[in-house]
Every structure is written in structure tokens, then in C-alpha cells.
Design an enzyme around this catalytic site. Structure first.
Site, mmCIF file in Angstrom:
data_model
loop_
_atom_site.group_PDB
_atom_site.id
_atom_site.type_symbol
_atom_site.label_atom_id
_atom_site.label_comp_id
_atom_site.label_asym_id
_atom_site.label_seq_id
_atom_site.Cartn_x
_atom_site.Cartn_y
_atom_site.Cartn_z
ATOM 1 N N GLU A 223 0.660 -1.243 0.066
ATOM 2 C CA GLU A 223 0.085 -0.085 0.030
ATOM 3 C C GLU A 223 0.843 1.312 -0.054
ATOM 4 O O GLU A 223 0.370 2.219 -0.556
ATOM 5 C CB GLU A 223 -0.868 0.074 1.195
ATOM 6 N N GLU A 224 1.867 1.235 0.860
ATOM 7 C CA GLU A 224 2.743 2.570 0.901
ATOM 8 C C GLU A 224 3.355 3.040 -0.485
ATOM 9 O O GLU A 224 4.014 3.811 -0.488
ATOM 10 C CB GLU A 224 3.941 2.315 1.824
#
Length: 369
Positions: A223-224
Site C-alpha cells: 500500500e505504501e
């Protein structure tokens, strides 16, 4: 539907185990094993994608239209950009975070053959040497370096240790939980969300709560860096609830207490009907909550939609102070989120029509107005 009791001890213990397990995006295998072990202990079946995103299954009375609840277990970090002649390492960030939060951080360097401890420092770190220059030097990743706790003074020493360009750095989380319920740590985004999801699952299993439709807890690993739930989501999922951090900063309506429901982020509004179902559940079960809109924020929901998934998405958050820095939350928000997730899992699907990928007008909702 029943409001279950959340085992706060389990939630906190799980959060600490996650925080002490390094998992910068791209170096997440260890935390994947940890989450899988937790799911096995709860008797929850799961499967993994090739890279390690986890899709678990809590069986309901029917399999469609099923839902997913997602949290990400990857974090910010750093990577070696270059080996320097002075025996230090030039870095680039993994994920988007400011180098000012890296200055002074303790970290672990993972090489092909082992690991080394060290500290991220500004290029001019000694006040006794540089005096006012330490306050005047520019900020940014080009102005910090990694000092390894080993006898290294030149490039050849780094090569002897087996250090290479592209080696990962995991930043120490240094968590502290105060008597007043505040939790200070790096990487609460989104290890706190993963702990919330596991605590909600534990409550559902412990109290034997029946679910109307299959629910898939998802734990994503990128996600990052933007891809998030784009790969872990199956096309049969009709609703997806994301758990992540809110931003309790000036100009925002997020709070470190209760649930913060995101109405929109930089990718656009979240699904009207799913978002308002969550608001309704908070009202019905007296779960403290507030609404917010995020201008500079995206989550697993955006990644899922951009990958072409036709799924209703919503985002619920725990308010974080100093997000992507040395973060702070309150246990109250995590408990509130776990209650909401456990109640949401017990609720009926939004619309039975959603079991169809494409269907007729019959059963399609209409917004008030």
C-alpha cells in the site's frame, strides 16, 4: 447483530508483535508469516498471492455478494542508494516520508548475508564540530546518511561487510503506551489497522457470531508504494472496507478518539451507500465517530478501483497525529474501530443485486435528494 466485546489485551499484544516485526514495502515476508500464524491460531483459513498478500475467509450463510475488510502490513522504510567513500550509506525512502523524521532514527540494515544495526544521521551531525551549520544545512534525503555500528571507515569496509546498493533498511518503531491510553510509535500506519482487523476477527470467532455472507479479511503488502489491494481482491467481492490512519492535524476533522469515517480522499468520494451504512451502524450501536475528507491521501481502496475492480469501497480510520512521522494514536480509537468492523461483518449486504457484476435496473439504489 450484536456488539461484541473486544479483547483489548489481544489487540495491544498483536499490535506490539506487528510493530516489532520489520516490514518496509518490498521486505514483508516476516510480517506475512506473523499474520498467517495469528489466523491459524484463530482457526481462520487463508490463501496467499505470489508476493504474499493474504486473503482469509470467514464463512457466512451465503457466499455472495461477499465483502472484504482490508488493512496493509507494509510500512515506510529506506533503501541503500550508494556506498560512500567515508564508509556511510546514501539512502532513498521506501514510500513517501520526509527525511526530517528519519534523522536520528535507529534502524536495521538487511544485507544478502546478515543484518547490521545503525543510525540515520544528517551529514553534519556534530554540534561541537559544525556549530550553527547543523541548523542551517538543507533537509532532504540527499542530506542524510546511514552510520553502521561496525568498523567501517571507507568504501572497502562496506564491501567487506557485504553491503550492496538496494539493501533494505527497517526503521525502529520504538513504541510506548502511556497510562493515559496513548500509543506512540512509528508505523502505526497501518499496523494498528491490521491489529484492529485481527481483534475484530478474534471477537467474531470467540463469541460465535454468525455472518450473513462470506467476509474476506485482506492483509496487503504494498500500500505504501501504491499498489495495495489491486492484486489481493477477487472479482466476486462486492463491498470493500479499508482500515487505515486518519490525519488529526489542523484543518482536519479526524480525531484520536472514536472512529473517523472518510467521505473522500484525493482519488475521489467513497461509495455513498457503504459509507452511510457505516455511519448508521455507528449511530445504532453508539460508537463515537466523526467524518473527514482527506486532500493528500490514498489507500487500498484507491488501488483496488484503479486496478479495474467494480467494488463499493469505504474507508474507516483511527486518527493519527504526525502521520508518516513519529505517530500517536489512542487506544479508544482502535477499540471503537474493532467494534464497528465486527458489527459490519454481521450486517446484511448492501444490495442483493450486487451479487451480479452487471445486471438490470431492478434493485439498483437511488440516493436521497
Amino acid at each position: 447483530m450484536k456488539l461484541p466485546t473486544i479483547d483489548t489485551g489481544y489487540l495491544v499484544e498483536t499490535l506490539l508483535k506487528l510493530l516489532f516485526t520489520p516490514s518496509p514495502s518490498g521486505y514483508t515476508d516476516r510480517v506475512v508469516h506473523l499474520v498467517c500464524q495469528r489466523l491459524e491460531q484463530l482457526g481462520v483459513p487463508f490463501e496467499l498471492t505470489r508476493r504474499g498478500a493474504i486473503r482469509a475467509t470467514l464463512e457466512g450463510k451465503v457466499s455472495q455478494p461477499d465483502r472484504a475488510v482490508v488493512a496493509h502490513i507494509d510500512t515506510l522504510g529506506a533503501m541503500v542508494k550508494a556506498l560512500k567513500d567515508n564508509g556511510r550509506l546514501q539512502l532513498v525512502p521506501v514510500g513517501h516520508w520526509n527525511a526530517r523524521f528519519a534523522e536520528g532514527a535507529r534502524a536495521t540494515l538487511f544485507t544478502d548475508t546478515g543484518q547490521w544495526r545503525g543510525t540515520i544521521l544528517p551529514l553534519k551531525a556534530s554540534g561541537h564540530t559544525f556549530a550553527p551549520e547543523i541548523d542551517n544545512q538543507p533537509g532532504g534525503w540527499d542530506y542524510v546518511e546511514f552510520r553502521i555500528d561496525a568498523r567501517v571507515h571507507k568504501l572497502e569496509d562496506l564491501l567487506r561487510l557485504g553491503v550492496h546498493v538496494g539493501d533494505f533498511l527497517a526503521i525502529d518503531t520504538t513504541p510506548e503506551i502511556t497510562d493515559t491510553g496513548f500509543i506512540n510509535s512509528r508505523h502505526l500506519d497501518d499496523k494498528a489497522g491490521a491489529a484492529v482487523l485481527l481483534a475484530a476477527i478474534e471477537a467474531v470467532r470467540r463469541e460465535g457470531l454468525e455472518l450473513p455472507v462470506d467476509c474476506h479479511p485482506l492483509f496487503t503488502i504494498s500500500e505504501e508504494v501504491g499498489s495495495g489491494a489491486s492484486a489481493a481482491l477477487h472479482q466476486d467481492v462486492a463491498e470493500m472496507l479499508t482500515i487505515d490512519n486518519g490525519t488529526s492535524a489542523p484543518g482536519q476533522n479526524s480525531s484520536e478518539f472514536g472512529v473517523t469515517i472518510a467521505m473522500a480522499d484525493q482519488s475521489g468520494p467513497f461509495d455513498y451507500h457503504l459509507t452511510h451504512r457505516l455511519i448508521q451502524l455507528c449511530q445504532e450501536f453508539a460508537i463515537p465517530h466523526q467524518r473527514d475528507v482527506f486532500k493528500y491521501y490514498r489507500s487500498d481502496s484507491a488501488a483496488a478501483l484503479e486496478a479495474g475492480n467494480d467494488v463499493r469501497t469505504a474507508l474507516i480510520t483511527f486518527g493519527v497525529d504526525a502521520s508518516h512521522g513519529y505517530e500517536r494514536i489512542h487506544l479508544d480509537a482502535l477499540e471503537s474501530l474493532a467494534r464497528l468492523v465486527a458489527v459490519y461483518m454481521q450486517g446484511p449486504p448492501l444490495f442483493s443485486r450486487d451479487r451480479l457484476g452487471i445486471g438490470p435496473l431492478t434493485g439498483f439504489p437511488i440516493q436521497p435528494g
